[in-house]
Design a protein around this motif. Structure first.
Motif, PDB file in Angstrom:
ATOM      1  N   TYR A 138      -0.753 -42.243 -75.058  1.00 43.38           N
ATOM      2  CA  TYR A 138       0.313 -41.657 -74.076  1.00 43.38           C
ATOM      3  C   TYR A 138       0.085 -40.141 -74.018  1.00 43.38           C
ATOM      4  N   PHE A 139       0.040 -39.324 -75.333  1.00 43.68           N
ATOM      5  CA  PHE A 139      -0.201 -37.892 -75.233  1.00 43.68           C
ATOM      6  C   PHE A 139      -1.714 -37.487 -74.545  1.00 43.68           C
ATOM      7  N   LEU A 140      -2.678 -38.155 -74.728  1.00 42.59           N
ATOM      8  CA  LEU A 140      -3.820 -37.894 -74.118  1.00 42.59           C
ATOM      9  C   LEU A 140      -3.820 -37.838 -72.822  1.00 42.59           C
ATOM     10  N   CYS A 141      -3.076 -39.070 -72.223  1.00 48.67           N
ATOM     11  CA  CYS A 141      -3.071 -39.299 -70.638  1.00 48.67           C
ATOM     12  C   CYS A 141      -2.127 -38.195 -70.206  1.00 48.67           C
ATOM     13  N   ILE A 142      -1.148 -37.441 -70.758  1.00 48.02           N
ATOM     14  CA  ILE A 142      -0.171 -36.377 -70.163  1.00 48.02           C
ATOM     15  C   ILE A 142      -1.019 -35.147 -70.355  1.00 48.02           C
ATOM     16  N   ALA A 146      -3.677 -35.737 -66.645  1.00 44.39           N
ATOM     17  CA  ALA A 146      -2.593 -35.565 -65.943  1.00 44.39           C
ATOM     18  C   ALA A 146      -2.885 -34.139 -64.710  1.00 44.39           C
ATOM     19  N   ASN A 147      -3.503 -33.328 -65.397  1.00 42.61           N
ATOM     20  CA  ASN A 147      -3.743 -31.867 -64.747  1.00 42.61           C
ATOM     21  C   ASN A 147      -5.013 -32.342 -63.549  1.00 42.61           C
ATOM     22  N   ILE A 148      -6.066 -33.178 -63.936  1.00 42.93           N
ATOM     23  CA  ILE A 148      -7.099 -33.525 -62.931  1.00 42.93           C
ATOM     24  C   ILE A 148      -6.501 -34.187 -61.735  1.00 42.93           C
ATOM     25  N   THR A 149      -5.485 -35.213 -62.120  1.00 48.89           N
ATOM     26  CA  THR A 149      -4.949 -36.006 -61.141  1.00 48.89           C
ATOM     27  C   THR A 149      -3.994 -35.145 -60.221  1.00 48.89           C
ATOM     28  N   PHE A 150      -3.264 -34.186 -60.819  1.00 46.26           N
ATOM     29  CA  PHE A 150      -2.441 -33.452 -59.870  1.00 46.26           C
ATOM     30  C   PHE A 150      -3.337 -32.567 -58.959  1.00 46.26           C
ATOM     31  N   CYS A 189       8.436 -32.995 -72.734  1.00 44.49           N
ATOM     32  CA  CYS A 189       9.167 -34.081 -71.841  1.00 44.49           C
ATOM     33  C   CYS A 189       8.955 -35.469 -72.882  1.00 44.49           C
ATOM     34  N   ALA A 190       7.426 -35.611 -73.325  1.00 47.89           N
ATOM     35  CA  ALA A 190       7.337 -36.812 -73.972  1.00 47.89           C
ATOM     36  C   ALA A 190       7.964 -36.867 -75.176  1.00 47.89           C
ATOM     37  N   TYR A 232       6.472 -34.002 -60.309  1.00 52.08           N
ATOM     38  CA  TYR A 232       5.239 -34.798 -60.744  1.00 52.08           C
ATOM     39  C   TYR A 232       4.995 -34.919 -62.176  1.00 52.08           C
ATOM     40  N   SER A 233       5.266 -33.736 -62.955  1.00 53.73           N
ATOM     41  CA  SER A 233       5.199 -33.862 -64.338  1.00 53.73           C
ATOM     42  C   SER A 233       5.961 -35.008 -64.960  1.00 53.73           C
ATOM     43  N   ILE A 234       7.370 -34.728 -64.537  1.00 53.10           N
ATOM     44  CA  ILE A 234       8.344 -35.595 -65.204  1.00 53.10           C
ATOM     45  C   ILE A 234       8.149 -37.003 -64.730  1.00 53.10           C
ATOM     46  N   LEU A 235       7.846 -37.342 -63.594  1.00 52.72           N
ATOM     47  CA  LEU A 235       7.712 -38.832 -63.025  1.00 52.72           C
ATOM     48  C   LEU A 235       6.536 -39.264 -63.586  1.00 52.72           C
ATOM     49  N   TYR A 236       5.334 -38.448 -63.685  1.00 48.52           N
ATOM     50  CA  TYR A 236       4.132 -38.927 -64.615  1.00 48.52           C
ATOM     51  C   TYR A 236       4.421 -39.275 -65.910  1.00 48.52           C
ATOM     52  N   THR A 237       5.234 -38.500 -66.634  1.00 51.21           N
ATOM     53  CA  THR A 237       5.549 -38.644 -68.148  1.00 51.21           C
ATOM     54  C   THR A 237       6.532 -39.930 -68.323  1.00 51.21           C
TER      55      THR A 237
END
Length: 250
Positions: A138-142, A146-150, A189-190, A232-237
């Motif tokens: 979870y914490f690796l993904c966020i 997440a930055n690269i995807t955005f 948020c996480a 995006y950050s909130i939805l992603y998390t």
């Protein structure tokens, strides 16, 4: 340790090799030396995973090898498509975004199919190894993923704040500061979500709004980009938490 946990372990290996051990997204595509280093770095996490399982009496070398092979097959296909001259076809879509999303989907599906068709079912892993797996994923993904995807999906909306466009160096923001803020925002948020303090998630938005208030009020384009990034950050998390803890684990 059920197959879901093994699946998450493979995803962790992929994320570490793809996003944290390489800078594939900023190197030149035709640099063969860097491409070789990228391939080598991607393999390292799976070697460690295979050795860890082997210590506890489980040989998953074949599974790790299949994951590596599928990854490089997807990368070859991606590179072939990216090198194709799409300008002559005048496609009405952003092909880079589509390629990136399809790549993520194919990786997830391929790892799931590899685990699903395998007969591995591990029961003798210590609890102190099993329990942190979903949280680590979870914490690796966020973080960096997440930055690269955005950046890839929303690059068309990127606008620099006015302070970065001025000549006075004292008013310019530092390179990478926005990405770091995004990571810290998602981490907060996480943590709040994991602890069940959902109302506290609004504190992160408030802190960001105060820091960027001047740019938001004076630059409407940046305000829109800022809002996109925050949502995006909130939805992603939130969505990722639901996928990992509510769907994969159960």
């Amino acid at each position: 340790m059920q197959k879901s946990s093994v699946f998450m372990v493979l995803c962790i290996g992929h994320i570490i090799g793809e996003y944290f051990l390489t800078n594939k997204y900023i190197v030149k595509k035709k640099d063969k030396k860097k491409i070789f280093c990228y391939c080598l770095a991607y393999i390292i996490p799976f070697i460690i995973i295979g050795m860890l399982f082997y210590i506890y009496g489980y040989n998953i070398g074949k599974i790790c090898l299949e994951c590596i092979c599928i990854h490089f097959i997807i990368e070859v296909i991606k590179r072939w498509i990216e090198n194709y001259d799409i300008r002559t076809n005048k496609l009405p879509i952003n092909v880079t975004n589509v390629i990136y999303v399809c790549s993520l989907i194919f990786h997830i599906l391929s790892f799931f199919l590899i685990i699903w068709k395998s007969s591995i079912l591990v029961y003798y892993f210590p609890e102190y190894i099993i329990k942190p797996i979903p949280y680590l994923l979870y914490f690796l993904c966020i973080a960096k993923p997440a930055n690269i995807t955005f950046k890839i999906l929303f690059s068309a909306y990127q606008v620099k704040p006015e302070s970065e466009q001025e000549d006075d160096n004292s008013t310019k923001t530092k390179n990478g500061a926005g990405a770091l803020v995004g990571i810290l925002e998602r981490f907060l948020c996480a943590v709040f979500i994991v602890l069940g303090q959902y109302s506290a998630v609004g504190l992160t938005m408030t802190a960001k709004s105060i820091a960027r208030y001047d740019q938001i009020t004076k630059n409407p384009a940046f305000a829109e980009y800022y809002l996109i990034g925050t949502l995006y950050s909130i939805l992603y998390t939130v969505v990722l938490y639901g996928i990992i803890f509510k769907y994969i684990l159960y």
